[in-house]
Motif scaffolding. Structure first.
Motif, PDB file in Angstrom:
ATOM      1  N   ARG D  87      13.773  56.855  24.204  1.00  0.00           N
ATOM      2  CA  ARG D  87      14.677  56.824  23.056  1.00  0.00           C
ATOM      3  C   ARG D  87      16.118  56.850  23.495  1.00  0.00           C
ATOM      4  N   ARG D  88      16.378  57.621  24.573  1.00  0.00           N
ATOM      5  CA  ARG D  88      17.752  57.680  25.064  1.00  0.00           C
ATOM      6  C   ARG D  88      18.164  56.316  25.626  1.00  0.00           C
ATOM      7  N   LEU D  89      17.224  55.682  26.313  1.00  0.00           N
ATOM      8  CA  LEU D  89      17.507  54.382  26.917  1.00  0.00           C
ATOM      9  C   LEU D  89      17.920  53.358  25.870  1.00  0.00           C
ATOM     10  N   ARG D  90      17.415  53.551  24.656  1.00  0.00           N
ATOM     11  CA  ARG D  90      17.637  52.531  23.636  1.00  0.00           C
ATOM     12  C   ARG D  90      19.068  52.475  23.131  1.00  0.00           C
ATOM     13  N   SER D  91      19.907  53.374  23.625  1.00  0.00           N
ATOM     14  CA  SER D  91      21.321  53.166  23.310  1.00  0.00           C
ATOM     15  C   SER D  91      21.917  52.178  24.308  1.00  0.00           C
ATOM     16  N   ASP D  92      21.201  51.886  25.398  1.00  0.00           N
ATOM     17  CA  ASP D  92      21.728  50.978  26.409  1.00  0.00           C
ATOM     18  C   ASP D  92      21.210  49.549  26.265  1.00  0.00           C
ATOM     19  N   ILE D  93      20.011  49.419  25.735  1.00  0.00           N
ATOM     20  CA  ILE D  93      19.474  48.073  25.502  1.00  0.00           C
ATOM     21  C   ILE D  93      19.252  47.918  24.003  1.00  0.00           C
ATOM     22  N   GLN D  94      19.720  46.836  23.456  1.00  0.00           N
ATOM     23  CA  GLN D  94      19.552  46.632  22.021  1.00  0.00           C
ATOM     24  C   GLN D  94      18.964  45.264  21.744  1.00  0.00           C
ATOM     25  N   ILE D  95      18.622  45.057  20.489  1.00  0.00           N
ATOM     26  CA  ILE D  95      17.982  43.792  20.135  1.00  0.00           C
ATOM     27  C   ILE D  95      18.483  43.306  18.779  1.00  0.00           C
ATOM     28  N   VAL D  96      18.595  42.011  18.628  1.00  0.00           N
ATOM     29  CA  VAL D  96      18.914  41.401  17.331  1.00  0.00           C
ATOM     30  C   VAL D  96      17.755  40.480  16.980  1.00  0.00           C
ATOM     31  N   PHE D  97      17.233  40.662  15.783  1.00  0.00           N
ATOM     32  CA  PHE D  97      16.049  39.902  15.397  1.00  0.00           C
ATOM     33  C   PHE D  97      16.407  38.612  14.688  1.00  0.00           C
ATOM     34  N   GLN D  98      15.369  37.810  14.501  1.00  0.00           N
ATOM     35  CA  GLN D  98      15.556  36.495  13.911  1.00  0.00           C
ATOM     36  C   GLN D  98      15.958  36.552  12.436  1.00  0.00           C
ATOM     37  N   GLU D  99      15.223  37.361  11.660  1.00  0.00           N
ATOM     38  CA  GLU D  99      15.440  37.382  10.215  1.00  0.00           C
ATOM     39  C   GLU D  99      16.399  38.493   9.848  1.00  0.00           C
ATOM     40  N   PRO D 100      17.638  38.184   9.507  1.00  0.00           N
ATOM     41  CA  PRO D 100      18.561  39.281   9.209  1.00  0.00           C
ATOM     42  C   PRO D 100      18.123  40.108   8.003  1.00  0.00           C
ATOM     43  N   LEU D 101      17.628  39.439   6.965  1.00  0.00           N
ATOM     44  CA  LEU D 101      17.278  40.180   5.755  1.00  0.00           C
ATOM     45  C   LEU D 101      16.118  41.131   6.027  1.00  0.00           C
ATOM     46  N   ASP D 102      15.258  40.735   6.928  1.00  0.00           N
ATOM     47  CA  ASP D 102      14.118  41.566   7.243  1.00  0.00           C
ATOM     48  C   ASP D 102      14.504  42.713   8.172  1.00  0.00           C
ATOM     49  N   SER D 103      15.606  42.581   8.884  1.00  0.00           N
ATOM     50  CA  SER D 103      15.967  43.629   9.846  1.00  0.00           C
ATOM     51  C   SER D 103      16.704  44.792   9.203  1.00  0.00           C
ATOM     52  N   GLU D 158      26.354  36.596   7.289  1.00  0.00           N
ATOM     53  CA  GLU D 158      27.082  37.872   7.302  1.00  0.00           C
ATOM     54  C   GLU D 158      26.158  39.011   7.700  1.00  0.00           C
ATOM     55  N   LEU D 159      24.951  38.972   7.179  1.00  0.00           N
ATOM     56  CA  LEU D 159      24.004  40.040   7.476  1.00  0.00           C
ATOM     57  C   LEU D 159      23.632  40.010   8.964  1.00  0.00           C
ATOM     58  N   GLN D 160      23.517  38.808   9.509  1.00  0.00           N
ATOM     59  CA  GLN D 160      23.201  38.741  10.929  1.00  0.00           C
ATOM     60  C   GLN D 160      24.353  39.314  11.743  1.00  0.00           C
ATOM     61  N   ARG D 161      25.585  39.118  11.280  1.00  0.00           N
ATOM     62  CA  ARG D 161      26.716  39.735  11.986  1.00  0.00           C
ATOM     63  C   ARG D 161      26.650  41.250  11.874  1.00  0.00           C
ATOM     64  N   CYS D 162      26.180  41.743  10.710  1.00  0.00           N
ATOM     65  CA  CYS D 162      26.004  43.189  10.566  1.00  0.00           C
ATOM     66  C   CYS D 162      24.961  43.693  11.558  1.00  0.00           C
ATOM     67  N   SER D 163      23.916  42.906  11.773  1.00  0.00           N
ATOM     68  CA  SER D 163      22.903  43.427  12.672  1.00  0.00           C
ATOM     69  C   SER D 163      23.406  43.376  14.120  1.00  0.00           C
ATOM     70  N   ILE D 164      24.320  42.454  14.386  1.00  0.00           N
ATOM     71  CA  ILE D 164      24.960  42.485  15.708  1.00  0.00           C
ATOM     72  C   ILE D 164      25.839  43.739  15.819  1.00  0.00           C
ATOM     73  N   ALA D 165      26.566  44.034  14.734  1.00  0.00           N
ATOM     74  CA  ALA D 165      27.397  45.243  14.735  1.00  0.00           C
ATOM     75  C   ALA D 165      26.550  46.477  14.999  1.00  0.00           C
ATOM     76  N   ARG D 166      25.394  46.515  14.384  1.00  0.00           N
ATOM     77  CA  ARG D 166      24.507  47.661  14.599  1.00  0.00           C
ATOM     78  C   ARG D 166      24.033  47.705  16.053  1.00  0.00           C
ATOM     79  N   ALA D 167      23.769  46.520  16.602  1.00  0.00           N
ATOM     80  CA  ALA D 167      23.271  46.476  17.971  1.00  0.00           C
ATOM     81  C   ALA D 167      24.308  46.976  18.974  1.00  0.00           C
ATOM     82  N   ILE D 168      25.591  46.717  18.708  1.00  0.00           N
ATOM     83  CA  ILE D 168      26.606  47.132  19.681  1.00  0.00           C
ATOM     84  C   ILE D 168      27.166  48.513  19.388  1.00  0.00           C
TER      85      ILE D 168
END
Lengths: 330, 336, 298, 346
Positions: D87-103, D158-168
């Protein structure tokens, strides 16, 4: 001229406050020709082509215009006349082939059923025809595939079945609505190659609706670009790719041309079509929009820029010069 | 297809045993003492012991259960504590009436609901559609036993066109000799048209009542299912290929009715027990009424018998419907 | 059953120009404005709930004290007439929700809670625990449930608590299946994967992300189950296996007047039955409204 | 030129099999994948559906437990981490999924969901998290008031950009981008790609970019791995993969790209690179070259032995013995193969 569409308009929503669907679209397809209809999703390209078959989705209404096929006016046909016309004179191949096939019936039966709806044939004859069509569209082992159900087929295979259905009565025109958008790259090429091959073999024309200019460049003779329910550019393929003359076309190209030129891109997402802006429908997103040219106030007509190349852009000259001409030959 | 049947049958037997065991144990752990009720509250300990032995209650629960289950497998449901008759015979006598009642109600309900649902779907958003939807919502949420009384009041008391709720035949009229135990069938086979009509008149109101309530969910399901088929991509495509009107209608029915059938099977199972209410209202001596009456007098073998019997019948219905569904929809066959 | 669940789309109400962005409360109000059916449903439920709380207090006559007027047809003194014991039917009809609605409400809440918990367990423990749970709930579906309820209530004693327990148990499998299938599909959604990728703990994912979304169809089902619960409760009393007379309860009141109907004394059964039929209808409408609002797919 | 730096992520021999319920068969999703990602670079993973590229992406974060193999991130083998450390590692590696609305959870507002990783990792307190959310939204080019919006009220791009924001949000070093633009309307694809480029430049992120879109991969990635049926069949620099592909599958893939240029029109079958049929189901694969059944250059040996990923020139790996042993050579992507045994010009 095989198909001639003039001023076709489609409305959606309620009668009092219609949503803008397709407005005054004119295009034509001659015999043996492969024509591309391109545009972003929601540009009205699919609606316009479905309307050629007298069909609309989600309660759309054809409110105006004329569709002539081999000189005969189609709008105004009765239900029965339409039924006889669809499938026998114009075949349709749609986007999601597996959804377009009845899930509970064998694919061979579905081909035969369409054939028997239009031609007098016994069950055995229809089955023969189905097998022949399966072979034609490049399916190995047609006997076995004939008895398959749609969910047992891969996407490419299902798309070939749709092509077989569409061709069952050797129509003069085939409309393919995003025929490969759900398929993988290598399969897409195979299916498109086969589509081109079979339409040539049976001597049909092909209308290829797509958002992918790569498909247009590789398979089409002429191209219409649609945007916000209008045709914004029309041209033969060579002239179009040499010097596209509308910002919407540039936007479609920019993605595929490895060009990172921000200045050529449209801004933001496609607009809500309930309230369209004044002037050119594209001006809020257009990098070329310009007060002096009237982009904000005057709706542009289709400017003729020579050799059958037209563009619905006040600034088509500037637009044409924006891209370095990669293909000086044209 | 064969493996599907075998697979399902493999589940049916354990389920049946489980249900029999559950109801058997439940009856014995509930705080109601059959010995009390049969021997009387002030019976001497000797009498109590005697009754206990007669009923077989002196053995351990496990032994009792074991011998009960063993009996069921041989078609022996034990003897009634009330009448000392074999429970199986009592059920065979009563079940056909319940089955006729429910089956007729289902046919009537489907005959109304399917055309209504289709009409409603065909005119989506119209007044007809809204009316049909409101009706199905209303009918589906109604207490059938009360409507039975209402219909009685109207058709028997006020209009006087249908008979009093006193059994399936007018008192005094002789039932036909039993062949199938289904009174309507027997009357027809024996050529006793008068009996047939009389039974039908007596069954009319209970059938209408049940059918009325059933039309609710059936109409709604038909509408939804037909609507989703008619809006499906493949129907649009069929239209675009100029498929003949007949072929289109056939697809609509075949693809649209499968879910309705499944729903019908579930309701069929549910109604076997639920018919007790209607049987009470119309004094029809069916299996539901039998169960209620015997529970009230603590006749455990009879109650157990009814539960096991009804479960078996419901499972059979589910099996048939599943097979029918699999025949209609190849996707089910392959996902099994 | 999966094909049934897939069809769970409700359209009893006008598909108004509901934009994607409309809030649930506004959508609910919109339904009220546009549909008379919705207005009827909400009014009925409001009245039923009001009577559940205040019914016994506003009843004009004593609920279980006989008046000298026996078998009196409806009049201005006794709006709904009186029965064989001289009870004032109007008073008893408006006092009855105290029993019927309360039984249904408590039973529904119990089965919702129990069913969701079991559904969550059934979805998260895919091994033999989950398998056993599902097989068990399958078997229950084949049971003649109404007969089971009669057995239980007569055997365990006709107390309110027993009635509530059995009605709750009968509805558990519905919620179990619903929540389980919902949780199973939610687990595959990218936002749950996202939460995992964010380093959220399993508890956080289950209770912050999965359960609240899974409960949405649960709530919609609950209102529909409410109506059925009222019918079952009344049906039990009608057979003498439920609330006992002279408690003011619709089912037993209908049963009390059942024999009078064929003698022409229609009012004894008709009024409690009509009240009940309306109430159940009201809950069914509101259930549909909740479904329309909550299950709106974006 | 910088000296080749140490990889930030190294995947060694990763295998993922999904058992098929009720059978003894397995789905081979990943079959011995090895690759590495250098700091600040974008590694493209291309392949068709069913090639295992998505499974690979999920395995890198251990959203899916790999069957075997090592995943080394900054000297730690993350396949061996306990749940806590993971769980701690997951602040270092992140993921952005295909479907923004689903993420995004439909019931929570966007601001909360962007802040969630911050709060979960106790990165900062609530007030700071709120400030940080605004900052993150700014980074992906969205106004601050987006934090109050709900996922259903925002456009796909826009939502996909939000999920990028969440990833970083937690300053990760590596982001797996799993087809981040393929579910978006064409017009909004560009804006998302622009944001990704911009962030990589500003924050020095490394990307693993999974896609089926060759043109997009070409424009975004420095190195590219081509996957087929759970294996990497070719790996190399972008220009090598596009300019001189050596594996028959890669070549077929390249030949199927439809360039928006009518002067390079594709003629059916002209290039001799067509594969037979479609990608088979990844169940019970043979101990041979997985492409053998479809390959136009197949020999008996291909049907007998599993292929190894071989380095044919520095940094260019190919899983094909004919190519590795120089039996198949090409000049440029469009040329027909020169087959030594047929005595073509060399």
């Amino acid at each position: 001229m095989l198909l001639e569409v003039k001023d076709l308009s489609i409305e959606y929503g309620s009668v009092g406050a219609p949503n803008h669907g397709v407005c005054a679209v004119s295009f034509s397809i001659s015999e043996g020709e492969i024509v591309g209809i391109v545009g972003e999703s929601g540009s009205g390209k699919s609606s316009a082509m479905l309307a050629v078959l007298g069909l609309t989705r989600e309660g759309g209404r054809i409110v105006n215009g004329s569709v002539r096929f081999e000189g005969q006016e189609l709008l105004g046909l009765t239900r029965e006349e339409w039924r006889a016309f669809r499938g026998s004179s114009i075949g349709l191949v749609t986007q999601s082939p597996r959804a377009a096939l009845n899930p509970v019936r064998r694919v061979g039966e579905q081909i035969a059923e369409v054939y028997r709806s239009h031609r007098k044939a016994t069950k055995a004859q229809a089955r023969e025809r189905a097998l022949e069509l399966l072979r034609l569209v490049g399916i190995n082992d047609p006997e076995r595939r004939h008895d398959a159900y749609p969910h047992e087929l891969s996407g490419g295979m299902a798309q070939r079945i749709l092509i077989a259905i569409a061709l069952s009565c050797t129509p003069k025109l085939l409309i393919a609505d995003e025929p490969t958008s759900g398929l993988d790259a290598t399969v897409q090429a195979q299916v498109l190659d086969d589509l081109r091959r079979v339409t040539r073999e049976v001597g049909s024309s092909l209308a290829l609706v797509t958002h992918d200019l790569g498909i247009v460049a590789n398979y089409c003779d002429r191209v219409y670009v649609m945007e916000s329910g209008e045709i914004v550019e029309e041209s033969d393929v060579e002239s179009f790719f040499a010097r596209p003359a509308h910002p919407a076309s540039l936007a479609l190209l920019s993605k595929q041309q490895d060009s990172q030129d921000e200045a050529l891109r449209l801004r933001g997402a496609p607009l809500d079509r309930i309230v369209l802006p004044s002037g050119c429908f594209l001006h809020p997103r257009c990098p070329f929009a310009d007060q002096a040219s009237g982009c904000m106030t005057e709706h542009p007509p289709l400017y003729d820029i020579g050799a059958g190349h037209r563009s619905r852009c006040h600034r088509h000259q500037t637009v044409r010069d924006a891209l370095p001409s990669r293909y000086a030959s044209a | 297809m064969k493996t599907l049947i075998l697979k399902r049958l493999c589940f049916v037997l354990p389920q049946l045993v489980l249900v029999a065991a559950v109801v058997f144990v439940l009856l014995r752990i509930l705080p109601v003492d059959p010995v009390d009720r049969i021997a009387g509250q002030f019976a001497t300990p000797e009498l109590r012991a005697q009754v206990e032995e007669e009923l077989g209650l002196d053995r351990s629960l496990g032994t009792q259960l074991g011998s009960y289950l063993a009996g069921i497998f041989q078609g022996d449901f034990g003897t009634s504590w009330l009448t000392s008759d074999p429970v199986r015979e009592e059920m065979v006598e009563r079940f056909p009436l319940t089955l006729q009642l429910i089956t007729l109600a289902f046919f009537v309900a489907l005959a109304i609901a399917i055309p209504l649902g289709r009409a409603s779907a065909a005119r989506e958003g119209s007044r007809v559609d809204k009316a049909a939807q409101s009706y199905s919502l209303f009918a589906g949420a109604q207490p059938d036993f009360w409507w039975g009384l209402m219909f009685l009041f109207l058709f028997f008391f006020k209009a006087g066109i249908l008979p009093a709720p006193l059994g399936v035949l007018t008192p005094g009229r002789q039932a036909p000799d039993e062949i199938t135990h289904f009174i309507l069938l027997d009357a027809l086979i024996r050529g006793q048209l008068g009996v047939f009509v009389d039974a039908l008149r007596h069954l009319a109101l209970p059938v209408i009542t049940l059918a009325f309530v059933l039309t609710g969910p059936f109409t709604k399901m038909t509408r939804q299912s037909v609507l989703s088929v008619s809006k499906s991509e493949y129907m649009l495509y069929a239209d675009a290929t100029g498929l003949s009107e007949r072929a289109m209608k056939r697809s609509l029915l075949r693809n649209g009715l499968a879910p309705v059938l499944t729903l019908a099977a579930i309701f069929f199972g549910f109604l076997l027990g639920g018919a007790a209410l209607i049987e009470t209202v119309f004094t029809l001596n069916g299996l539901g009424l039998y169960a209620v009456q015997r529970m009230l007098v603590v006749d455990f073998p009879a109650v157990q018998g009814v539960v096991v019997w009804m479960t078996a019948f419901a499972l059979l219905m589910y099996l048939i419907m599943d097979l029918l569904y699999a025949a209609l929809d190849p996707r089910v066959r392959y996902s099994e | 059953m999966s094909h049934l669940e897939a069809e769970r789309e409700v359209e009893a109400f006008p598909r108004a120009a509901v934009g994607r962005h409309i809030r649930r409360r506004d959508h609910f109000v919109l339904l009220l404005k546009q549909s008379w059916l919705a207005r009827i449903g909400v009014s009925i439920v409001t009245i039923a709930l009001f009577l559940t709380v205040f019914g016994p207090y506003i009843a004009p006559y004593d609920l279980i004290a006989a008046t000298p007027d026996i078998y009196e047809s409806p009049s201005t003194t006794h709006f709904f007439g009186t029965d064989g014991s001289g009870f004032d039917i109007f008073s008893r009809v408006i006092a009855a929700p105290r029993y019927d609605v309360t039984i249904a409400l408590v039973a529904t809440i119990l089965s919702l809670v129990l069913g969701s918990m079991l559904g969550l367990i059934g979805a998260f423990f895919r091994g033999w625990t989950g398998e056993l749970l599902m097989r068990g709930s399958d078997s229950v579906q084949a049971f003649p449930l109404f007969v089971l309820a009669i057995i239980f209530v007569i055997g365990a004693g006709r107390s309110l608590i027993n009635i509530v327990i059995i009605i709750a148990l009968l509805s558990v499998p519905i919620f179990l299946r619903l929540i389980r299938s919902e949780v199973l599909s939610l687990r595959e959604r990218a936002f749950v994967e996202s939460a995992t990728a964010n380093g959220s703990s399993r508890m956080r994912i289950a209770f912050r992300h999965v359960l609240p979304n899974a409960m949405v169809p649960g709530f919609a089902q609950a209102s529909i189950t409410m109506g059925y619960a009222i019918i079952i409760a009344a049906g039990l009393s009608f057979l003498g296996a439920g609330v006992q007379p002279p408690t003011p309860e619709w089912g037993s009141m209908i049963a009390g007047g059942a024999n009078d109907i064929i003698n022409g004394r229609w009012w004894i059964s008709i009024f409690p039955g009509a009240a009940m039929a309306l109430t159940v209808f009201g809950f069914a409408i509101v259930g549909e409204m909740i479904q329309t609002v909550l299950l709106r797919r974006t | 030129m910088q000296a080749p730096s140490k990889p930030i992520l190294e995947v060694r021999n990763l295998v993922k099999h999904f058992p098929l319920r009720g059978t003894s068969h397995v789905v081979h999703a990943c079959e011995g994948v090895s690759l590495n990602v250098l700091p600040g670079e974008t590694l493209g993973i291309v392949g068709e559906s069913g090639s295992g590229k998505t499974t690979l992406g999920r395995c890198i974060l251990r959203l899916i437990e790999p069957t075997s193999g090592e995943i080394i991130f900054e000297d730690v083998d993350i396949t061996k981490l306990g749940r806590r450390q993971l769980r701690r590692l997951r602040s270092d590696i992140q993921i952005v999924f295909q479907e923004p609305l689903d993420s995004f959870n439909p019931q929570l507002n966007i601001g909360y969901q962007i802040a969630e990783p911050l709060l979960v990792h106790r990165y900062c307190n609530k007030a700071e998290a709120k400030r940080r959310v605004g900052e993150l939204l700014g980074l992906v080019g969205l106004p601050e008031d987006f934090e109050n919006a709900y996922p259903s009220g925002v456009s796909g791009g826009e939502l996909q950009r939000c999920s990028i924001a969440r990833a970083i949000a937690t300053n990760p070093k590596l982001i797996v981008l799993d087809e981040p633009t393929s579910a978006l309307p064409p017009g909004t694809e560009d804006e998302v790609i622009a944001v990704l480029r911009d962030l990589q430049e500003k924050l020095g992120l490394s990307y693993v970019f999974i896609s089926h879109d060759l043109l997009l991969v070409r424009s975004l990635c420095r190195r590219i791995a081509v996957m087929y049926l759970g294996q990497i069949v070719e790996l190399g620099e972008r220009d090598t993969i596009f300019g001189n592909p050596r594996h028959p599958y890669t070549r077929a893939l390249m030949a199927s790209v439809l360039f928006p240029d009518p002067t390079q029109r594709r003629q059916a079958g002209q290039r001799g690179e067509q594969l037979e049929g479609e990608i088979p189901s990844p169940i019970d694969l043979p101990d041979a070259c997985y492409l053998a059944g479809r390959c136009p250059h197949v020999r008996d040996r291909c049907r007998e032995e599993l292929q190894e990923l071989t380095e044919v020139e520095p940094g260019h790996w190919v899983r094909c013995w004919r190519s590795a042993e120089g039996e198949l050579t090409y000049h440029g992507p469009d040329s027909l193969p020169m087959e030594r045994d047929q005595g073509g010009p060399s």
